[in-house]
Design an enzyme around this catalytic site. Sequence first.
Site, PDB file in Angstrom:
ATOM      1  N   ASP A 260     -15.389 -59.392 -64.814  1.00 58.45           N
ATOM      2  CA  ASP A 260     -16.268 -58.550 -65.617  1.00 58.45           C
ATOM      3  C   ASP A 260     -15.612 -58.219 -66.957  1.00 58.45           C
ATOM      4  O   ASP A 260     -14.398 -58.025 -67.042  1.00 58.45           O
ATOM      5  CB  ASP A 260     -16.556 -57.256 -64.839  1.00 58.45           C
ATOM      6  CG  ASP A 260     -17.510 -56.329 -65.551  1.00 58.45           C
ATOM      7  OD1 ASP A 260     -18.711 -56.636 -65.595  1.00 58.45           O
ATOM      8  OD2 ASP A 260     -17.043 -55.292 -66.081  1.00 58.45           O
TER       9      ASP A 260
ATOM     10  N   GLU B  98     -17.083 -63.134 -67.656  1.00 60.12           N
ATOM     11  CA  GLU B  98     -18.200 -62.602 -68.434  1.00 60.12           C
ATOM     12  C   GLU B  98     -17.782 -62.487 -69.901  1.00 60.12           C
ATOM     13  O   GLU B  98     -17.002 -61.609 -70.268  1.00 60.12           O
ATOM     14  CB  GLU B  98     -18.623 -61.229 -67.915  1.00 60.12           C
ATOM     15  CG  GLU B  98     -19.848 -60.707 -68.651  1.00 60.12           C
ATOM     16  CD  GLU B  98     -20.070 -59.212 -68.483  1.00 60.12           C
ATOM     17  OE1 GLU B  98     -21.214 -58.768 -68.691  1.00 60.12           O
ATOM     18  OE2 GLU B  98     -19.105 -58.486 -68.162  1.00 60.12           O
TER      19      GLU B  98
END
Length: 494
Positions: free
Chosen positions: A208, A245
């Site tokens: 993330d 990401e």
Amino acid sequence: MFKFATAVILCLVAASSTLAQHNPHWWGNRNTIVHLFEWKWSDIAAECENFLGPRGFAGVQVSPVNENIVSAGRPWWERYQPISYKLTTRSGNEKEFADMVRRCNEVGVRIYVDVLLNHMSGDFDGIAVGTAGSEAEPSKKSYPGVPYSALDFHPSCEITDWNDRFQVQQCELVGLKDLDQSSEWVRSKLIEFLDHLIELGVAGFRVDAAKHMAADDLSFIYSSLSDLNIEHGFPHNARPFIFQEVIDHGHETVSREEYNQLGAVTEFRFSEGIGNAFRGNNALKWLQSWGTGWGFLPSGQALTFVDNHDNQRDMGAVLNYKSPKQYKMATAFHLAYPYGISRVMSSFAFDDHDTAPPQDEQEKIISPEFDEEGACVNGWICEHRWRQIYAMVGFKNAVRDTELSNWWDNGDSQISFCRGNKGFLAVNNNLYDLSQELQTCLPAGVYCDVISGSLVDGSCTGKSVTVDDNGYGYAHIGSDDFDGVLALHVDAKV
């Protein structure tokens, strides 16, 4: 000379390790990941055994596994605010997680964990309590459950200029306390956390907010990780699959090209482009050059998706389950076209950005329930259980390692193409019927359309297409058909 040779060897080892981090370690011909967003570990284990394994899914992306802050109303995003690295969340505890990983691996479904290396929780007034009972004082950057102190974080600042590298990588993303990944202590705790998950049998990680961390720091962390656990069926020296990401619309100071050599990168341009096309804002004929021809990353470096848990909640081009016909058409194209590392979404219903996953009166996540056709009924959307989507997972397996050929279009938004001599897809996104003799590239015979039905006991429950000795078949997709797609493959031949 010795120093030079040593340097060359180290560079080659690093390059080999980096290349290995692009390998998702799928079983056989499987090649689609599903994101079971906010599912409990026990439910994922059962889903692997009862549905995902038998249907040929390759892996599951699971929600963050480590202890998170408890927020009022239990919005989904509380999972993205760590308190410690203890493996206790609303999805279950460490024992349940380990059991899930083992059971999924045993049926050929790999597990990829969404991990939070960039930050801890956001501000909280006073003492915050986590899902494992740990206490923290976010305002003082004190997280005893790790432990972290203020010395382990970057100085607090806001991101006001997204073209300022310092702000993007050292200030606080939406107020989340920003860890200093150059710190030896922080690195050691992150590596310890990831290595523990590897020990439990996971195949890799979705990282993330990767663009908010310096690529050099991530490179150090990734290269320091243990090899995958051979007790879970991984070969010796296998490296964890990494997909990161990195939101890059093409004008970012921190770009995807800084990360794509470290592992795969989430290709957000794919999501936006496919949404625009199937919403009718772009003719489907232009999809012939889909992929690198659209400026996307090389296929093996791109994690591709129609929507994800973040952008499905945003207004704009991105499609989600609320536009089911267009969504299924886009997903069929996604899984049929030979580009990218494919992930499909499995959502829960939401009315606003912060909607919590389905839960009971005690705010415990509830298990999905299914109707007689296998669809979810109690607040879970379960797009992966829609026939039109799981059938295309089977299509993608059947045509793996074949090339696209015989592209056809009507000059607008009716298209078709072959995948070698193993599969054929036709799509109609016009307001008039597609009725056409088309080259399917398939051996002569009768094939079931896996979108409208399936092959059961030697006959088709939906449409069928007869292919002649020259590979041609008659395709009909009405403008008002329930689905705007027709898909044939060799494993659905009568």
